[in-house]
Structures are given as structure tokens and as C-alpha cells.
Design an enzyme around this catalytic site. Structure first.
Site, short mmCIF file in Angstrom:
data_model
loop_
_atom_site.label_atom_id
_atom_site.label_comp_id
_atom_site.label_asym_id
_atom_site.label_seq_id
_atom_site.Cartn_x
_atom_site.Cartn_y
_atom_site.Cartn_z
N GLY A 147 0.80 -1.23 0.00
CA GLY A 147 0.00 0.00 0.00
C GLY A 147 0.82 1.27 0.00
O GLY A 147 1.98 1.28 -0.40
N SER A 148 0.19 2.35 0.48
CA SER A 148 0.77 3.68 0.37
C SER A 148 2.00 3.86 1.25
O SER A 148 2.10 3.32 2.35
CB SER A 148 -0.28 4.71 0.79
OG SER A 148 0.34 5.95 1.02
N THR A 149 2.93 4.69 0.74
CA THR A 149 4.12 5.01 1.52
C THR A 149 3.79 5.85 2.76
O THR A 149 4.62 5.98 3.65
CB THR A 149 5.13 5.81 0.67
OG1 THR A 149 4.46 6.93 0.11
CG2 THR A 149 5.68 4.96 -0.45
N VAL A 150 2.58 6.42 2.82
CA VAL A 150 2.16 7.14 4.01
C VAL A 150 2.07 6.18 5.21
O VAL A 150 2.10 6.60 6.37
CB VAL A 150 0.82 7.87 3.76
CG1 VAL A 150 0.33 8.56 5.00
CG2 VAL A 150 0.99 8.88 2.63
N GLY A 151 2.03 4.88 4.92
CA GLY A 151 2.03 3.88 5.98
C GLY A 151 3.17 4.06 6.98
O GLY A 151 3.02 3.80 8.17
#
Lengths: 393, 274
Positions: free
Chosen positions: B69-73
Site C-alpha cells: 500500500g501507500s508510503t504514508v504507511g
């Protein structure tokens, strides 16, 4: 991984907590990806700027980090979620704007220029061939590697920031010659025009995935066309470097010595199929142009098309560019603003378009790829003249 | 049970770490890859998406195959730390960039190169700085599994109510091995004779496979020694089953998906036939 004595000291925390953490990120990633050492980088470009994408989690991280972090090299930012000067006119909610400003303030406190653009190479930071960088924005990474011959991996927000704080990155992947060779050859059997590059990019990116495409058969391509091609390939695939025979600086050394690179013919008809597949709307509320941010030439072309024509009322026109280009191209901007808005800093993908619009037209393969998922938009993917033709009579 | 993993974070480098990083931590497992953005609530530490939905990772050893998923993870992991809901450590099969960066900026120990399917919720795990782990109170027992083949089909048997574990599930011919049993292949041939009356001709020995027992009462990992054996069509026509099974079927390998099997059977079949 080999570390110099100075780097050992940085990792040990002798230059503060932010430097220590940053070194930990670089060295750990370097170990995972097999880097032999750290190398100096000339500039950094940091993603994770829009409040829309990083949210409260990212905001809090950046505010905490800014307590003692300072960048050591020239560092710029990706687009935030709003135009810093005219966000109210662009329907950005008040609380969104407040959080967005806190993010930007945290970056500014670290010494980062609030030059917010996906095209730093058009806004005063144009790298030279062979320079090592730590850039994060995928289309800028592609342009820097492919068109300028500089060297950067596709960084994440925190790793680009770590490079900015230490002035270094780990030497692996695209920093090394052997990883810059073509992995797939596209034989282009027609002469693409400007909009064809956006469609070609969507097609080629999907096929190439994370590989390195090599295009044959293209006789000439403007920088704007290459910007559009690379951005689309970075969105539909994860292409960070491509070569165009006879045009881009590294094409001469790009083909591997041994045969066996897959060759794929590209016919003009494949592009139209792709355009139709992506298009989910024919009647739109908003036309957005400028993904990646418009160059001076692109602004002038839009102005030249619009000049003297009569505006229709129904469809809005927003043209995105960097603040630097907006300020230097006053004449074109003044003309476009008679027909719509020239929006700086932000872009259609990272701003909250969905609070006001449901359907958008764009000529960008990158924007067309992201608008349905990130902004819940139906998309008309069409060339510039078709789009502007919906704004003027 | 001792499991050898690799420490990704905290770093060594300056002075190697040797001691305990996690001392008897409680395990919580997500069988599928985890996206921290949209998948874990930093304010509560509760998993909000996927097979592990509703479980809390706060103060636990969080085990999952890999990040996605997203790198904001990475920032969400930082949020977990900030709100006091961070896991004690993360254990992955493969560490990728989002979880690695998240672990570093949040100071959460991260280990990888571990078969995450060996863990179950509630397990107690200690982890040393060298990456080795002790799964407490979980014993390891050797067992043989023999996949019998005749006329391009393989034999599966439904386990009866009288056996110790995995009752009612489909399995190959199998049996656990005690120290005095001699070679594993000999044990396999004996099991085939007892359970089916057939003479097995072993044609292939697969690599040893650790499989977590998810249907028995004991906390156990089976160290499976897999064998592929041919039986003659005369033997196959005359076969009989004993008290350990209630039914048998000869099936094509690709049909296995539609049966409720003992854990790991599909892996064993795949290893032996490819």
C-alpha cells in the site's frame, strides 16, 4: 556497508537526533538493497507534502522532526494540496488549509525552500548529467534520469528527507551504471504528436512495469513531450528511467551487450484504444491542464489558442504550473486568466477537487491515471485543443 | 521452538547487539500483507482492514508476511508510537521499504526472513538481537507425509474422529515419528501399509517443511518429511482404509483446492509435484 569516519559519527548521534535517524534510514535501506557506500547528493526533492495524502500522521511526524532537523543541501518540495495564495478561490476548506500551512511551516523550519513543484527542473533547479540526486516525485525522477542524465532513485518522502538532512544517499539501483540499461524495447511505428506521448506513456508504463524502456523510431521530441511521456509511465507503471534512441543523453550505452531484450511494436491504434479505455466521461465540469506543471512554452501555447476567442460559461478551466513559471510568464498568465485560473504550487491530483467537482478533462496520462482513485472523478482523456474547445467557442 | 530470523532494525554497525530485544511478547498475526494506511488505526492500535480486522497490535509482537500500500504507511507507524499504541516489534517474511522506514522513524524493532505462517495469535515470543527467536511452549514433532500416486491421481484420506488432530479434514498418509523409528522413508512405507494396505514405492523425497498445527489442541509445529510414492494400479484397486480414516478419494492435484485439508497439505503436494 562502508561508512567514512564522519558518517560513523553521524550515525552515532554526534550531530544530533535528526541526523542519527536519517543515517539509520539511509544505511538500513542501503543494507537491504545491497549498497556498498553512501554518496553525496547535489539536491533533494521531497514528496509527502499535501495534507490530502499524508494526513495527520504525516503532519505530526514532520512537526516533531522539525524540532532539530536542518537540511544541508538544496531541497525543494512536491506540490501541496492548495495554491498558497488563492486557496479560498479554489474551494479549499478552511481546516484543510490550516493543516496544510502547518506542514509547509514544518518544512520551512528545516530550511527547505517552499518551491513546491513536480518540475523543479523548470523552476531553477536543473541538474546536470551525471549528478546524483535524491528526488521523490516520480515524474521529476523520470525527467532527471532520462532527459537530463542525472541519477536518482525513486525516493519516498522520509528517505528523500533523510538525504536532505545528511547530504547523502545509499549507492544502489539507478545510481550505478549497470542498472541503467534497457529492459524492453518499444518500436514506435508512427510519428507521435504532443498528446500521443501521454497515451504512449500510459501504454508503455503498463507493459514496462518497473523496467527501463528504450524507444526506437521517434525522430524528434520536445522536452514537453518527454515530460508528458515520463510522467505517464511513472503513473501507469513505476518507470524511473527511459531512453529514446537519438534523443536522450544515455541512449548510446543503454542497450545491453547481450540480446534477449524484449521488443514490442507500438501502432498508433493502440493509443486510441488506451484513450477510450481511460475515458469515463464525455461531458465535464472542469478542464485541468498542467500535469506535470506547465512549462513556459505550454503556457504560451494555451494562451495563443485562447487569445481573442469567446468564452463559454459552463466549463471551468484550471491551468497548473509552478509559482516560478507563473511569475515569469505574466503575459500568457494574464490571457489565460481571462478564461480560467492559473493555479500555482498545487495540482489536480493532490488537491481536494472532489469537494466541488465530479468530472474532469485532462490531457495528462498521469492525471488521467490518478484522478479516478485519488479524487473520485470521471475523466475525459483528450488532447489540448479538444479540451480548450470546451471552454471557448 | 527456535526460529532463525534477521534483524533489520535496530541497527548494529557501531556495536553489535546480542541481548534480548523482546522478552516474552504476545504475538498477533495478520496472515495477509498489511497496509498501515487505512489498515491500522494509530489512535487505538486496532487493525481496521483484512483478515485480522478488530485485533489490537499495541504492545504486541506484530507478525505479517510483508507491507503493502501507500508510503504514508510509514507515518502511520510513527503515529502508533506517538499515541502509545506501537507494537513491541514487527516480524515479516520480507521487509519492504514502507515498513522498514516506518520502523526506523518510530523506533520499532523489525525482523525479517521468517516464515510468518508458523505463528498464531496468543503465542509467546522472545527475540534476541541476533535475530534468533524462541517461540515459547510450542513443541516441534517430526512427521512423515506420503502422497501416493497412481494413474496420474493422488490419494487423499478423510481423518476419522479417533485420531489425535485435524479430525474430519482431508490429508495424505501421515504419521508422527518417534526417535526409535529408524529412517523417515521406512516410516512412510510402514504408514502406507497400515493405513491403506498398499505397497509404496518412494520416488521422491521433498524438502523438510515446518507447518503450524492449527487444528490440534497442542501448541505444535510439525516438521514434515514429505515423500511422493507410486503404487501399482492393482494395489490401488484393492486398497482398504483402517480406523484412522473414514473415506478416501483419488483426485487430480488441481482438485485439492476444493477440499478442507489439514494445514500445509497443498504446500506438500506442490513441493513434491513441481
Amino acid at each position: 556497508m562502508y561508512l567514512s569516519r564522519e558518517e560513523e559519527r553521524m550515525l552515532a548521534g554526534e550531530e544530533g537526533e535528526a541526523v542519527r535517524k536519517s543515517m539509520e534510514i539511509l544505511v538500513t535501506l542501503g543494507d537491504i538493497y545491497g549498497a556498498g557506500r553512501l554518496i553525496p547528493v547535489k539536491s533533494a526533492q521531497v514528496s509527502g507534502v499535501s495534507y490530502k495524502t499524508i494526513g495527520d500522521a504525516g503532519l505530526e511526524y514532520l512537526e516533531d522532526l522539525s524540532a532539530d532537523a536542518k537540511v544541508r543541501i538544496r531541497t525543494t518540495l512536491n506540490p501541496p494540496g492548495m495554491d498558497m495564495e488563492q486557496w479560498k478561490e479554489l474551494y479549499v476548506p478552511e481546516d484543510f488549509a490550516e493543516k496544510q500551512m502547518r506542514i509547509l511551516n514544518a518544512y520551512a523550519k528545516m530550511g527547505i525552500e517552499l518551491s513546491c513543484t513536480c518540475t523543479p527542473y523548470l523552476a531553477g533547479n536543473r541538474p546536470k548529467a551525471g549528478e546524483h540526486l535524491a528526488w521523490a516525485e516520480s515524474s521529476a525522477v523520470s525527467f532527471a534520469n532520462s532527459v537530463l542524465g542525472a541519477r536518482t532513485n525513486r525516493e519516498g518522502g522520509p528517505s528523500a528527507l533523510a538525504a536532505a538532512i545528511t547530504g547523502r544517499t545509499a549507492e544502489f539501483a539507478l545510481h550505478l551504471n549497470e542498472n541503467r540499461k534497457a529492459t524492453v524495447i518499444f518500436d514506435v511505428n508512427f510519428e507521435p504528436d504532443y498528446f500521443d506521448y501521454a497515451m504512449l506513456g500510459v501504454v508503455a508504463g503498463r507493459i514496462a512495469g518497473g523496467g527501463v524502456p528504450y524507444f526506437r523510431g521517434i525522430k524528434q521530441a520536445s522536452e514537453d513531450s518527454l515530460k508528458s511521456l515520463g510522467a505517464a509511465m511513472a503513473a501507469s507503471g513505476s518507470v524511473a528511467l527511459y531512453h529514446v534512441e537519438g534523443i536522450t543523453p544515455e541512449y548510446g550505452t543503454a542497450l545491453p551487450d547481450k540480446d534477449g531484450v524484449k521488443r514490442i511494436p507500438v501502432e498508433e491504434g493502440m493509443l486510441e484504444d488506451e484513450r477510450e479505455k481511460i475515458t469515463t466521461a464525455d461531458d465535464v465540469e472542469l478542464i485541468t491542464v498542467g500535469c506535470p506543471h506547465s512549462s513556459p512554452e505550454e503556457l504560451r501555447n494555451i494562451a495563443a489558442f485562447l487569445r481573442g476567442k469567446k468564452r463559454k460559461d459552463k466549463v471551468e478551466l484550471w491551468v497548473y504550473t509552478s509559482r516560478v513559471v507563473k511569475e515569469t510568464e505574466r503575459e500568457a498568465v494574464d490571457i489565460i486568466e481571462q478564461y480560467g485560473k492559473v493555479v500555482a504550487d498545487t495540482c489536480m491530483v493532490v488537491s481536494p477537487l472532489e469537494v466541488r467537482f465530479r468530472s474532469v478533462g485532462t490531457n495528462s496520462g498521469k492525471a488521467a491515471s490518478y484522478l479516478p482513485g485519488l479524487c473520485h472523478q470521471n475523466v475525459l482523456f483528450a488532447d489540448l485543443k479538444t479540451l480548450l474547445g470546451m471552454v471557448v467557442e | 521452538m527456535i526460529i532463525e530470523g534477521r534483524r533489520v532494525y535496530p541497527m548494529g554497525g557501531i556495536k553489535e547487539r546480542g541481548g534480548l530485544i523482546v522478552d516474552r511478547g504476545e504475538v498477533v498475526v495478520s496472515p495477509s500483507p498489511v497496509s498501515f494506511l487505512g489498515g491500522v488505526d494509530p489512535q487505538t492500535g486496532i487493525i481496521t482492514d483484512g483478515e485480522a480486522k478488530g485485533k489490537s497490535i499495541a504492545g504486541k509482537v506484530f507478525v505479517f508476511p510483508e507491507g503493502r500500500g501507500s508510503t504514508v504507511g510509514s507515518y502511520v507507524m510513527y503515529g502508533l508510537k506517538r499515541y502509545g499504541n506501537a507494537p513491541l516489534a514487527v516480524v515479516n517474511r520480507r521487509s519492504e521499504i514502507i515498513v522498514t522506514v516506518g520502523a526506523i522513524i518510530s523506533g520499532i524493532p523489525l525482523f525479517d526472513r521468517v516464515d510468518t505462517s508458523l505463528f498464531l495469535d496468543g503465542d509467546i515470543l522472545s527475540i534476541r538481537g541476533d535475530g534468533s527467536m524462541e517461540l515459547h511452549d510450542v513443541d516441534v514433532k517430526d512427521a512423515v507425509t506420503v502422497i501416493l500416486r497412481s494413474r496420474e491421481k493422488i490419494l487423499i484420506l478423510k481423518r476419522s474422529d479417533k485420531v489425535g488432530s485435524c479430525r474430519g479434514r482431508w490429508a495424505g498418509v501421515s504419521g508422527h515419528v518417534e526417535d526409535e523409528d529408524g529412517s523417515f522413508s521406512a516410516r512412510g512405507i510402514t504408514e502406507v501399509k497400515e493405513e491403506t494396505g498398499m505397497q509404496a514405492n518412494i520416488v521422491r523425497e521433498g524438502p523438510v517443511l515446518d507447518i503450524r498445527d492449527t487444528c490440534g489442541e497442542k501448541k505444535r509445529i510439525w516438521r514434515i518429511h514429505p515423500f511422493l510414492a507410486d503404487v501399482s494400479s492393482e494395489d490401488a484397486d484393492r486398497m482398504r482404509i483402517d480406523w484412522e480414516h473414514t473415506e478416501y478419494r483419488w483426485i487430480r492435484p488441481e482438485e485439492l483446492d476444493s477440499y478442507h485439508t489439514a494445514p500445509g497439505l497443498a504446500d506438500v503436494v506442490k513441493l513434491l509435484l513441481t
